[in-house]
Every structure is written in structure tokens, then in C-alpha cells.
Design a protein around this motif. Structure first.
Motif, mmCIF file in Angstrom:
data_model
loop_
_atom_site.group_PDB
_atom_site.id
_atom_site.type_symbol
_atom_site.label_atom_id
_atom_site.label_comp_id
_atom_site.label_asym_id
_atom_site.label_seq_id
_atom_site.Cartn_x
_atom_site.Cartn_y
_atom_site.Cartn_z
ATOM 1 N N GLU A 539 -16.877 31.905 11.601
ATOM 2 C CA GLU A 539 -16.342 31.360 12.844
ATOM 3 C C GLU A 539 -17.146 30.175 13.354
ATOM 4 O O GLU A 539 -16.796 29.617 14.399
ATOM 5 N N ASP A 540 -18.200 29.793 12.648
ATOM 6 C CA ASP A 540 -18.901 28.554 12.989
ATOM 7 C C ASP A 540 -18.106 27.323 12.594
ATOM 8 O O ASP A 540 -18.424 26.207 13.021
ATOM 9 N N LEU A 541 -17.067 27.489 11.783
ATOM 10 C CA LEU A 541 -16.249 26.349 11.378
ATOM 11 C C LEU A 541 -15.510 25.750 12.563
ATOM 12 O O LEU A 541 -15.290 24.541 12.607
ATOM 13 N N CYS A 542 -15.123 26.571 13.510
ATOM 14 C CA CYS A 542 -14.273 26.127 14.608
ATOM 15 C C CYS A 542 -14.982 26.370 15.942
ATOM 16 O O CYS A 542 -15.485 27.469 16.183
ATOM 17 N N TYR A 543 -14.986 25.352 16.784
ATOM 18 C CA TYR A 543 -15.703 25.390 18.060
ATOM 19 C C TYR A 543 -14.764 25.890 19.158
ATOM 20 O O TYR A 543 -14.307 25.140 20.014
ATOM 21 N N TYR A 544 -14.491 27.171 19.147
ATOM 22 C CA TYR A 544 -13.638 27.762 20.171
ATOM 23 C C TYR A 544 -14.452 28.133 21.407
ATOM 24 O O TYR A 544 -15.676 28.252 21.354
ATOM 25 N N ASN A 545 -13.723 28.344 22.489
ATOM 26 C CA ASN A 545 -14.291 29.058 23.636
ATOM 27 C C ASN A 545 -14.046 30.534 23.356
ATOM 28 O O ASN A 545 -12.996 31.087 23.688
ATOM 29 N N PHE A 546 -15.008 31.198 22.719
ATOM 30 C CA PHE A 546 -14.788 32.547 22.217
ATOM 31 C C PHE A 546 -14.621 33.572 23.325
ATOM 32 O O PHE A 546 -14.155 34.682 23.059
ATOM 33 N N LEU A 547 -14.985 33.214 24.545
ATOM 34 C CA LEU A 547 -14.780 34.131 25.657
ATOM 35 C C LEU A 547 -13.372 34.046 26.216
ATOM 36 O O LEU A 547 -12.985 34.857 27.063
ATOM 37 N N CYS A 548 -12.610 33.059 25.760
ATOM 38 C CA CYS A 548 -11.212 32.924 26.202
ATOM 39 C C CYS A 548 -10.398 32.346 25.050
ATOM 40 O O CYS A 548 -9.825 31.269 25.162
ATOM 41 N N ALA A 549 -10.367 33.056 23.949
ATOM 42 C CA ALA A 549 -9.595 32.640 22.776
ATOM 43 C C ALA A 549 -8.662 33.783 22.417
ATOM 44 O O ALA A 549 -9.110 34.870 22.047
ATOM 45 N N HIS A 550 -7.364 33.544 22.534
ATOM 46 C CA HIS A 550 -6.371 34.593 22.319
ATOM 47 C C HIS A 550 -5.626 34.317 21.022
ATOM 48 O O HIS A 550 -4.927 33.305 20.904
ATOM 49 N N PRO A 551 -5.754 35.181 20.029
ATOM 50 C CA PRO A 551 -5.113 34.928 18.734
ATOM 51 C C PRO A 551 -3.611 35.188 18.783
ATOM 52 O O PRO A 551 -3.113 35.959 19.608
ATOM 53 N N PHE A 552 -2.911 34.538 17.874
ATOM 54 C CA PHE A 552 -1.475 34.751 17.698
ATOM 55 C C PHE A 552 -1.116 34.369 16.272
ATOM 56 O O PHE A 552 -1.151 33.195 15.912
ATOM 57 N N GLY A 553 -0.774 35.361 15.470
ATOM 58 C CA GLY A 553 -0.442 35.078 14.082
ATOM 59 C C GLY A 553 -1.624 34.494 13.340
ATOM 60 O O GLY A 553 -2.739 35.035 13.349
ATOM 61 N N LEU A 554 -1.396 33.354 12.686
ATOM 62 C CA LEU A 554 -2.455 32.679 11.942
ATOM 63 C C LEU A 554 -3.480 32.033 12.863
ATOM 64 O O LEU A 554 -4.638 31.845 12.488
ATOM 65 N N LEU A 555 -3.073 31.708 14.098
ATOM 66 C CA LEU A 555 -3.931 30.963 15.012
ATOM 67 C C LEU A 555 -4.962 31.886 15.652
ATOM 68 O O LEU A 555 -4.624 32.934 16.210
ATOM 69 N N SER A 556 -6.214 31.471 15.611
ATOM 70 C CA SER A 556 -7.279 32.239 16.248
ATOM 71 C C SER A 556 -7.422 31.921 17.725
ATOM 72 O O SER A 556 -8.009 32.700 18.477
ATOM 73 N N ASP A 557 -6.905 30.769 18.156
ATOM 74 C CA ASP A 557 -7.065 30.326 19.547
ATOM 75 C C ASP A 557 -5.740 29.744 20.007
ATOM 76 O O ASP A 557 -5.593 28.547 20.205
ATOM 77 N N PHE A 558 -4.764 30.611 20.201
ATOM 78 C CA PHE A 558 -3.398 30.168 20.493
ATOM 79 C C PHE A 558 -3.295 29.478 21.836
ATOM 80 O O PHE A 558 -2.551 28.507 21.991
#
Length: 897
Positions: A539-558
């Protein structure tokens, strides 16, 4: 037991380095039966002895706990290590003391081995070995653990051994765990989803900056809990202070292990080489007996809480969609109301409603042609348009007898003209419109009485690319018009409207082509990034806001992808506004062809369509970027921001400079260079690059200033220095002779604008090279800021100049200005309070992670997407309606600034 004795024999005859011991050595086995849990055992071991400890416990007595083994040996040597083998019913765990862990120095260029003389490991529960088996065996309640300690050293080596129960091994919902972890003492916990929950989030905090790996693995044994193998299983992140990790039941149906392993250095969690060197020096020189190696104790606290519910997920998703869909509904309703009002309520007659022209007597022919002259009362439908020149205005000075021929007709229609047109009769007592047919002199030919003259529109099919792609097609006297001290729009709109319209439409088609070729590889790349994340668990590949990242299907941060919906929907709505406005205008022009050439700001919608398309593409590209945001694809999010800024500035310039506005090829060539500079700044933001950029910035400001000041009538050739010298020489001579007027610029308004423009841009350049370059700042955001500031300056200048020349700001654009300001202010607040930063390492970016703020679904950056989309749409509407007060004003009375 036989297998165990063979293992003991093997470890007793071979040291950690693989060197065989003397086979004649007499190894004695010292067995400690029924060893006690939580009791410390201290002994000395050498090559002639092996210690074996046998523990037993009842699994029913510790249903929520796990067994941990702690071994310490301060005297152990890496050349003759102490070997520890732990065997239980279904597995074997082994390590050596000192434990060797590879660390990095000098940004990873130098590798060293750090030694830890104590190890603390958790034994995977026996029941977890059969989690994925179809037929599980029931383990007996009484469990046995056997631990052997040996060494190949001939000297006595002291060691300590403690086996104890970790009571808080299993974690429940909303429980907080606090503990210490080191590179040689990893920790992991077990979590199982409640029956009514399908998704949860792990929130982790630490007061220390030490780099650590947090991993989530399926419940299986053995657990990968060492630095060299923790990244080979499950999902993992590098962490220093703060992070969050979303866990889903469909990925971990039987539950999961949460593993924490401190790294031997901070290289993977930082992006500054100087910081790395400082940290490396610190932990290399902090070795002490109390720490049993480098002092890298890290305090960790984590909590598992419930994620958003399914109902909240739907509410947040469809709520945002309904909000922007409501804008379409409002537009449709307002349009219907306007149409009903126009049908039911008669409106006051104006220039566009004049009755059909009446036949008028012809004056004598002039210049060897058939001429039919009429007054402005016959503007509607009488003026034929020629492919070279639609109409020729003949004022009183050119035709002395015009007043006698038609003065009574002007007075007859003054009541139907706009105020500014009616008042123009005071300056020109008679306005004649003369038409010339084929240049043939037919003075005595009469036209049938009552027959209305047909309007002849030019065939636009005769225009080719040269007609709208070059400036050389302007009238032969363009140099005279463009160098006047005071210009009007009529002086810079001498090309045929069809030519300018086709030239403007090239922006739209060029942008569409660029968008397709630019967008398809972007989609392919970010989807590949997302697939790699799922396959590797990194998960270091993608710079998400991991405290507010809601997955949907293939998307980790919909949610961060979906929140860009506003750009797409409002960009499409703006193009609908442009189409409707263009449709209405074309209907008026079809009835009154003279309007397209003589009144109001020239209406060319190509740039407006391009602006709307750019807003749509900004939404799509920003959504693609947020599929997997990182350092290498940030330009996807900013490319069309640059495009929007450039197109808006070109449109403002086109309002009153239609003939000399840059063509689409030049504009997109400049845009390509801007994106190239942005890419270089992101990949190599060094001091030499900042010097290069500053030079380009200053030179560009100078070239643009000259282009704007001289209306494009200058040449960059070998003679430019000679012309500059002659100009300076003549001005100096005039000053010596007392002609102080030489200091006054020819175009004062343009000079004031350009001075302010250059001062601000030079200040930005100084700030960039003195502050941003020294602190390794975010170049892409700095470059975008340069464009936005210049756009705001130009927009403010345009509005102020309108007010200065007595033009009005109508209620509609004024409303848009106020609404846009109300949207921009909070939008900038949420933009500056960012939740990630791709300019840092992944672990450092998580310092900015924040919890959701809207509907438990959207964070600050999502709210920025919503507000900025609305603000951009309203700003576009300002530009679309800013000159509505000039619709009925003759162009020869609209000043150029």
C-alpha cells in the motif's frame, strides 16, 4: 522424541556459520522437565552442552492468549552464535543470537549488519495451523513446547530464557492495544470479524518517528513477523507516526493477524537524505546493554473500529450525485420559465425587431457601381454580405450629400434604437449603407417596387485552413488600425465572423484529440497500479488518506475518485449553456446579419466549448490520478488545470482582440512546453533546474508583455536590437530637448497592467528560487499557482477596466462573481488543509491523514473537489456573461484594453 534428538544432534554438531564441530566431542543434553511459565531460567552453554526446556499448558486456560518466548544472551558472538529451536505440536521456530538485521546508510548506498542480543517472538497457536483445511483435527487441550539452546562456542555463553502467556493476543472491536516493539521483538495480534460486520478500519498512532512495517495477514501459521519476510504476505505499509488500514471480510474470511515489525533504519519512511544520515548515525551509536542492541524501542497504539455502513455508503454516493443533478434540474426549470415569459409577455421593440425595410429612392451612383443607400432603419435583412467585405460605412465626411438624402428616415426610427445607437446620430448625422454589385455601373436600373432585397450570406465552404489559421488574412490596412493610440473592438474584429468562429472551434477539436491520446494511457497506467497493489499488498504504492478511504470493487479509494463527479457534470452543464447561448445568438444573426459584424463583443464559442471540455477532462484525469495517487503520476491531476488557466486567459484576451488572438496550435504548443517543465520539476527539482525555470519564466513574461503591448506588431529577428537602440536613442534625445512627453507610454492602460504583471511574476520567481528550491518544495503546485495568480490578475484587470470605461456589470455576472467567491474561499481552505502529500515518502504522507468530515465518507480533499468544481463552473459563467451589457453597443464604441 526421536526426531527431536536428531535435530539436537544436528545443531550440536554444526554452528551457525556452517562449520562442523569436532565429531568426537561429547555433547551432554541437560533437560529441564516441567519448566514453569513466566519463570526466568539463566544458564551458561558451550559446545559441549545442550539445554532443553520442556513446557506444557492447557489451551482452555488461555482461550484469548498466545505464548511468547524471550531469549537473551549478552555474551553471544556472531561467529559462534547461540542457536534457539522452539518446537511444538505442529511447527518449529528457530533463530540465533545475536540476531543479525541488515540496515542501510547513506540513502541505502551502504549496507551494514546490526546485532541484537535479545529476541522475543510469539508462537502461532496450534489451532491456527488448520484454518484453511477442509477437515480440521481437534487439538488436545494439553499442549507441549520444547525449547533447545546450543552454541558452537568453546567458551561458556550466558543466556536467559522466559516463556510467558500474552493475554491480549486476540483483539475485539473498539479495543485499544498499547505495547512496545523492536526489530528483534515483533508483535502480532489476532482479530476476527463479528457476524454482522463486513468492513473495518485499523487506526494506528505512535509518538515515535521510528520506521515500522504494519502488515495484515490471513490467519495461518507460521506468521511472517521478521523484517526480511513481513512484506511477503498479506497487505502492508511502512509507518512511522500515523496510519490507517481498511480490512474487509471478503479478503480475510477466517480473520486476520495484525503484525508490527520495527525496521533497523528509517530509510523506507523518509525522503530526505540528510535526515537519513542523522537517524542512521543516531541508532548506530545508541547501542547499550539495556537495549540489547541498537535502541529502537517504538511505542504503538492501535484500535479497530467499524467502517461506514452500507446505508451511509449509499447516502453519501447518491447524495453527491443528486446535488449536481439538481443543478441540471434548476437550469431546465429556469429555461422553461424564461421561454413561457417570452411567449406570454410582449417585449419592447428594439434594434432587432425593426420592420422590413421599405424601398427607398436611389441617390446617384458613385465610384462606377450600382449603389443603393438606406439609413439604419433598414438594418434588418437589407445588407448583403460579400465574401470580401459585408458592408462599407460611409460617413458624412465621405458623402457630403448623405444628410439631405436620409435625415428624415433616421429621425423616424430613433425611437426603436438602443440609446447608444440613437445618440450616435449626434456624432454622425446620417449613416448610409451602400451595397455594390459586381462593380458594374448601372445607374439607371430601377428595382421593382415593393420587392425586398435578399440577404446574401457568404459561403463558408470557400474558407480553407489558411483563412483562419494565419494572421496575414486580415485587411491590408491592419497595421494602421492596430497602432492607433486608442483602439476600438471594430479595429481588431475586421475578419469575417465565420473565419474567426472556425478558428475558435479549432481549440475544441484540438483539445478533444489531445484528451483522447493523453487520457487512454493514463487509464491503462493507473489501473495497472491498482492491480499491482492488490497482487503485492504494497500500500506504499498509492498515497491514500487511509483514515478515509472507502473501497469499491477494484478501487481501494472510491470516494476520492467519485468526488470528481462535479467537474464532469458541471463541465457538461457549462457546454450546454454555451450551446444554448450560441443557438439563440445564431437565430438573431440569421434575422439580422449586421449584428455579427457591427454590435457587441464578437461571439466565438469555440474557446468556451474548450473550457467546458477541459473541466470535464480535469474531472476524469483527477479521478484517474486518485485511483492510485503517487509521485510518478501527479501530472495527471494538474495537466488540465494548466489547460483551464491558459484557455481562460486566452478567452479574456479574445473578447476584445479577436483578430490577433493566438491560434489553437500555438496555444497547445505552449501547453505542451508547460507540461514538460512540470514533469521535469517533479522528477528533478534541483537548484540548476530552478535556475533554468526562473530564466524561462522571466523571458516568457518579457515576450508576452511585448506581444500584448504592441498588439502582435513586432518581429523577433536580427534587427530587433537595432530597433531597440534607435527607440532609446530617440527618446533620450527628446528628453534632452525638453520633450518630457516622451516618458509617457503610448498605451498607458496596457503599460500599467504589464508593470503589475511583471512585478508579481518576478516576485514569484524570487520566491521559487529562494524558498521553494531550498526546501525541496512542491514544484507542480507552485507552477499551478503561477498560472492561477496570473489568471486572477487578468480577470480583475478586465473587470476594473470595464468599470473605468463606464461599462456595467449586469446582475447575472455580478451574481456569478459573488457565488464564485463564496465557493473559492472555503475551497482554498480545504485544499490547503490537505490529507496527503505525494512530495514526501509514503509514511510521511500519512502524517496528514484525517478522518472523514462529510457523511462519514468524504474528507477535506473530497470537499475541495466539490467546491472547486462549483467555483470553476461559476467562474466560467462569469466569463460567459461578463459583456452582456455590450450586446447592443456598436463595436466602434467598445474600447480595447
Amino acid at each position: 522424541m526421536l526426531l527431536f534428538l536428531l535435530l539436537v544432534r544436528l545443531f550440536g554438531l554444526t554452528n551457525g556459520g556452517g562449520v562442523d564441530m569436532d565429531p568426537s566431542a561429547n555433547n551432554s543434553i541437560i533437560l529441564i522437565e516441567n519448566a514453569n511459565m513466566s519463570q526466568q531460567y539463566s544458564y551458561s552453554v558451550n559446545s559441549t552442552s545442550i539445554y532443553m526446556f520442556k513446557y506444557h499448558y492447557r489451551h482452555s486456560e488461555m482461550p484469548a492468549g498466545a505464548v511468547r518466548v524471550y531469549v537473551e544472551s549478552q555474551d553471544s558472538l556472531s561467529s559462534r552464535p547461540v542457536l534457539v529451536v522452539v518446537r511444538h505440536e505442529k511447527g518449529v521456530l528457530s533463530w540465533q543470537l545475536p540476531l543479525l538485521v541488515q540496515a542501510s546508510l547513506d540513502s541505502g548506498k551502504t549496507q551494514i549488519k546490526e546485532q541484537y542480543r535479545s529476541v522475543n517472538r510469539t508462537l502461532c497457536p496450534v489451532d491456527d495451523y488448520d484454518k484453511f483445511r477442509t477437515h480440521r483435527e481437534i487439538s488436545p487441550d494439553l499442549q507441549y513446547i520444547t525449547i533447545s539452546v546450543s552454541t558452537s562456542s568453546t567458551y561458556d555463553t550466558d543466556f536467559k530464557l522466559i516463556v510467558y502467556v500474552q493475554e491480549d493476543y486476540q483483539v475485539e472491536m473498539n479495543e485499544t492495544r498499547e505495547f512496545d516493539v523492536t526489530p528483534s521483538a515483533p508483535q502480532y495480534f489476532q482479530f476476527k470479524f463479528p457476524d454482522d460486520m463486513s468492513i473495518a478500519i485499523i487506526s494506528m498512532d505512535s509518538p515515535d518517528n521510528l520506521c515500522m512495517t504494519m502488515s495484515v495477514q490471513n490467519i495461518s501459521c507460521p506468521v511472517s513477523d521478521l523484517e526480511q519476510n513481513v512484506e511477503l504476505e498479506g497487505i502492508w505499509q511502512t509507518v512511522d507516526r500515523k496510519t490507517g488500514m481498511t480490512i474487509r471480510r471478503d479478503l480475510f474470511p477466517s480473520g486476520l493477524h495484525i503484525v508490527f515489525v520495527v525496521k533497523p533504519d528509517d530509510h523506507d519512511c523518509t525522503s530526505s537524505s540528510s535526515y537519513l544520515n542523522m537517524q542512521s548515525f543516531h541508532f548506530r551509536n545508541s547501542v547499550s546493554t539495556a537495549c540489547h542492541g541498537p535502541c529502537r524501542f517504538k511505542k504503538v497504539k492501535f484500535t479497530i473500529s467499524e467502517k461506514i455502513t452500507y446505508e451511509e455508503y449509499l447516502t453519501a454516493t447518491f447524495g453527491a450525485f443528486a446535488m449536481f443533478l439538481g443543478a441540471y434540474v434548476i437550469v431546465i426549470l429556469v429555461s422553461c420559465l424564461i421561454c413561457v415569459r417570452k411567449r406570454r409577455i410582449p417585449h419592447e421593440r428594439s434594434l432587432f425587431d425593426v420592420p422590413p425595410p421599405q424601398p427607398v429612392s436611389r441617390s446617384r451612383s458613385r465610384y462606377g457601381s450600382i449603389s443603393s443607400c438606406s439609413t439604419i432603419s433598414s438594418l434588418s435583412g437589407q445588407i448583403p454580405a460579400d465574401s470580401k467585405q459585408d458592408a462599407v460605412e460611409v460617413n458624412q465626411e465621405t458623402v457630403p450629400d448623405a444628410k439631405e438624402d436620409g435625415d428624415h428616415e433616421v429621425n423616424q426610427v430613433n425611437g426603436h434604437l438602443p440609446e447608444d445607437v440613437a445618440n450616435s446620430s449626434e456624432e454622425r448625422e446620417e449613416i448610409e449603407v451602400c451595397e455594390t454589385v459586381d462593380g458594374i455601373e448601372n445607374e439607371g436600373v430601377d428595382e421593382p417596387e415593393g420587392e425586398q432585397m435578399e440577404t446574401v450570406e457568404p459561403d463558408v465552404s470557400v474558407f480553407d485552413e489558411a483563412d483562419y489559421d494565419l494572421l496575414r488574412d486580415a485587411d491590408f490596412d491592419k497595421d494602421v488600425f492596430r497602432t492607433k493610440t486608442f483602439l476600438f473592438v471594430s479595429d481588431l474584429s475586421r475578419k469575417h465572423p465565420s473565419v474567426l468562429q472556425r478558428k475558435a472551434m479549432m481549440y475544441q477539436w484540438n483539445l478533444l484529440t489531445v484528451s483522447i491520446f493523453y487520457g487512454l494511457p493514463v487509464v491503462q497506467l493507473v489501473v495497472t497500479y491498482q492491480q499491482v497493489l492488490h497482487q503485492t499488498g504494497n500500500e506504499d504504492l498509492c498515497y491514500y488518506n487511509f483514515l478515509c478511504a472507502h473501497p469499491f470493487g477494484l478501487l481501494s479509494d472510491f470516494n476520492h475518485v467519485f468526488s470528481n463527479l462535479g467537474y464532469v457534470m458541471l463541465g457538461g452543464l457549462f457546454m450546454v449553456f454555451v450551446w444554448r447561448r450560441d443557438f439563440i445568438y445564431q437565430g438573431i444573426v440569421d434575422e439580422n446579419p449586421r449584428i455579427a459584424r457591427m454590435y457587441g463583443i464578437p461571439q466565438h464559442s469555440g474557446l468556451f466549448y474548450a473550457m467546458g471540455l477541459a473541466l470535464v477532462m480535469e474531472g476524469l484525469m483527477s479521478g484517474c490520478y486518485h485511483i492510485c495517487p503517487n509521485h510518478s503520476n501527479f501530472q495527471f491531476d494538474t495537466a488540465f488545470m494548466y489547460t483551464i488557466a491558459i484557455l481562460c486567459m486566452l478567452k479574456i484576451y479574445q473578447f476584445r482582440h479577436p483578430d490577433i488572438n493566438a491560434n489553437a496550435y500555438t496555444a497547445f504548443g505552449v501547453l505542451a512546453f508547460v507540461i514538460l517543465i512540470g514533469m521535469l520539476g517533479v522528477t528533478n527539482s534541483s537548484i540548476p533546474f530552478w535556475i533554468f525555470f526562473t530564466g524561462c519564466h522571466v523571458i516568457t513574461c518579457l515576450v508576452v508583455s511585448i506581444q500584448v503591448y504592441y498588439m502582435g506588431r513586432w518581429k523577433a529577428n536580427a534587427g530587433i536590437f537595432k530597433r531597440i537602440w534607435l527607440m532609446m536613442y530617440n527618446d533620450c534625445c527628446s528628453l534632452f530637448m525638453g520633450a518630457w512627453h516622451a516618458l509617457k507610454p503610448t498605451y498607458p492602460d496596457r503599460m500599467v497592467l504589464l508593470i503589475i504583471f511583471n512585478l508579481i511574476n518576478w516576485g514569484l520567481s524570487v520566491y521559487g528560487i529562494m524558498v521553494m528550491a531550498q526546501n525541496e518544495g512542491d514544484f507542480a503546485s507552485f507552477l499551478l499557482g503561477v498560472f492561477i495568480i496570473n489568471l486572477l490578475l487578468y480577470t480583475a484587470f478586465y473587470i476594473l477596466m470595464k468599470i473605468r470605461y463606464g461599462e456595467r456589470i449586469c446582475r447575472q455576472p455580478l451574481t456569478y462573481i459573488l457565488l464564485a467567491s463564496l465557493c473559492w474561499a472555503p475551497a482554498m481552505y480545504f485544499f490547503l488543509n490537505k490529507s496527503t502529500s505525494w512530495n514526501m515518502a509514503a509514511a510521511q504522507s500519512r502524517h496528514y491523514n484525517q478522518s472523514c468530515r462529510l457523511f462519514h465518507f468524504y474528507d477535506n480533499h473530497d470537499i475541495w473537489h466539490f467546491l472547486s468544481a462549483a467555483a470553476l463552473f461559476l467562474s466560467f459563467m462569469v466569463l460567459l456573461t461578463i459583456d452582456d451589457d455590450l450586446t447592443e453597443k456598436p463595436r466602434d464604441k467598445i474600447p480595447v484594453f
